[in-house]
Motif scaffolding. Structure first.
Motif, short mmCIF file in Angstrom:
data_model
loop_
_atom_site.label_atom_id
_atom_site.label_comp_id
_atom_site.label_asym_id
_atom_site.label_seq_id
_atom_site.Cartn_x
_atom_site.Cartn_y
_atom_site.Cartn_z
N THR A 206 -6.83 9.11 3.13
CA THR A 206 -7.00 9.69 1.79
C THR A 206 -6.81 11.20 1.80
OG1 THR A 206 -9.40 9.94 2.05
CG2 THR A 206 -8.60 7.83 1.16
N GLN A 207 -6.47 11.77 2.96
CA GLN A 207 -6.22 13.21 3.07
C GLN A 207 -4.97 13.60 2.28
OE1 GLN A 207 -6.71 14.93 7.15
NE2 GLN A 207 -6.59 12.77 7.72
N SER A 208 -4.79 14.89 2.13
CA SER A 208 -3.60 15.41 1.46
C SER A 208 -2.34 15.06 2.27
CB SER A 208 -3.69 16.93 1.31
OG SER A 208 -3.54 17.55 2.58
N PRO A 209 -1.19 14.99 1.62
CA PRO A 209 0.06 14.71 2.34
C PRO A 209 0.32 15.71 3.47
CG PRO A 209 0.40 14.46 -0.02
CD PRO A 209 -0.97 15.03 0.16
N ASP A 210 -0.05 16.98 3.29
CA ASP A 210 0.15 17.98 4.33
C ASP A 210 -0.71 17.67 5.55
OD1 ASP A 210 1.99 19.36 2.79
OD2 ASP A 210 0.51 20.77 2.00
N LEU B 206 -1.88 14.73 6.42
CA LEU B 206 -1.35 13.52 7.04
C LEU B 206 -0.08 13.81 7.84
CD1 LEU B 206 -1.94 10.92 4.19
CD2 LEU B 206 -3.19 11.12 6.35
N ALA B 207 0.75 14.73 7.37
CA ALA B 207 1.98 15.09 8.07
C ALA B 207 1.67 15.71 9.44
CB ALA B 207 2.82 16.03 7.23
N PHE C 87 3.75 4.93 7.30
CA PHE C 87 2.88 6.04 7.66
C PHE C 87 3.15 6.38 9.12
CE2 PHE C 87 -1.21 7.34 9.57
CZ PHE C 87 -1.27 8.60 9.00
N TRP D 108 2.31 8.62 12.59
CA TRP D 108 1.34 9.39 13.34
C TRP D 108 1.72 9.29 14.81
CZ3 TRP D 108 -2.49 6.62 16.33
CH2 TRP D 108 -2.47 5.23 16.16
#
Length: 190
Positions: free
Chosen positions: A79-83, A85-86, A180, A182
């Motif tokens: 649920t974090q911001s896209p930045d 998560l990137a 997604f 990671w």
């Protein structure tokens, strides 16, 4: 020959399997009204007939790694911001070499039942696929799923990092978590 990028996370199809007729939560709750024990069982599954209205939806919450050799789970908050998560693609999670661990996902199902939910994951090292996981989570109202793995060992396994792509897909082809990305690296300790 290399597998096209999109096909790596394609769910396998079982020959002869036919997707059943879709029913809403309200329709399932209305069945067998005279059977009290069946109604209690349906209520325990969240089939009360009350829905929030609208389209069915899966909201991914976390990906987690758990191991009997670790006191706390490693949790990736989806649920974090896209930045934020990137950054997970460039800042690998450390997994202890040679241990058994499980990768799991938590999510919320909204409005209606989702049938045939699957967790798919591809792990690559230096562009070469080293692992592919497909776990059937089933038809769900709310749940989480797990896939068990064992980390490799040795100096070569510890050098470099592993790129991971994760997807959640259902029988209707809806991608609820689409590619997604990671990464993780192996270490002598967690």
């Amino acid at each position: 020959m290399a597998v096209p990028h999109d096909d790596e996370l394609a769910a396998t199809q079982t020959e002869g399997y036919k997707i059943g007729q879709s029913k809403t939560v309200a329709e399932l709750a209305a069945l067998d009204q005279e059977d009290e024990s069946l109604q209690r069982w349906k209520a325990s599954l969240g089939l009360t007939g009350r829905t929030g209205g609208g389209q069915k939806r899966i909201v991914p919450k976390t990906i987690f790694l758990t191991s009997p050799t670790r006191s706390q789970d490693i949790i990736i908050d989806l649920t974090q911001s896209p930045d934020a998560l990137a950054k997970l693609k460039k800042e690998p999670v450390t997994i202890k070499e040679g241990v058994e661990y499980s990768v799991g996902i938590t999510f919320v199902v909204e409005n209606e039942i989702v049938s045939g939910l699957r967790f798919l994951q591809v792990v690559k090292r230096a562009g070469v696929t080293v692992d592919k996981t497909e776990a059937m989570l089933g038809s769900v109202c709310a749940s989480s799923g797990f896939a068990s793995e064992e980390s490799p060992t040795g100096m070569l396994a510890r050098s470099g990092s592993y790129a991971v792509r994760t997807r959640i897909i259902d029988d209707d082809g809806n991608k609820w978590l689409d590619d997604f990305e990671w990464s993780f690296k192996l270490g002598k300790e967690w």
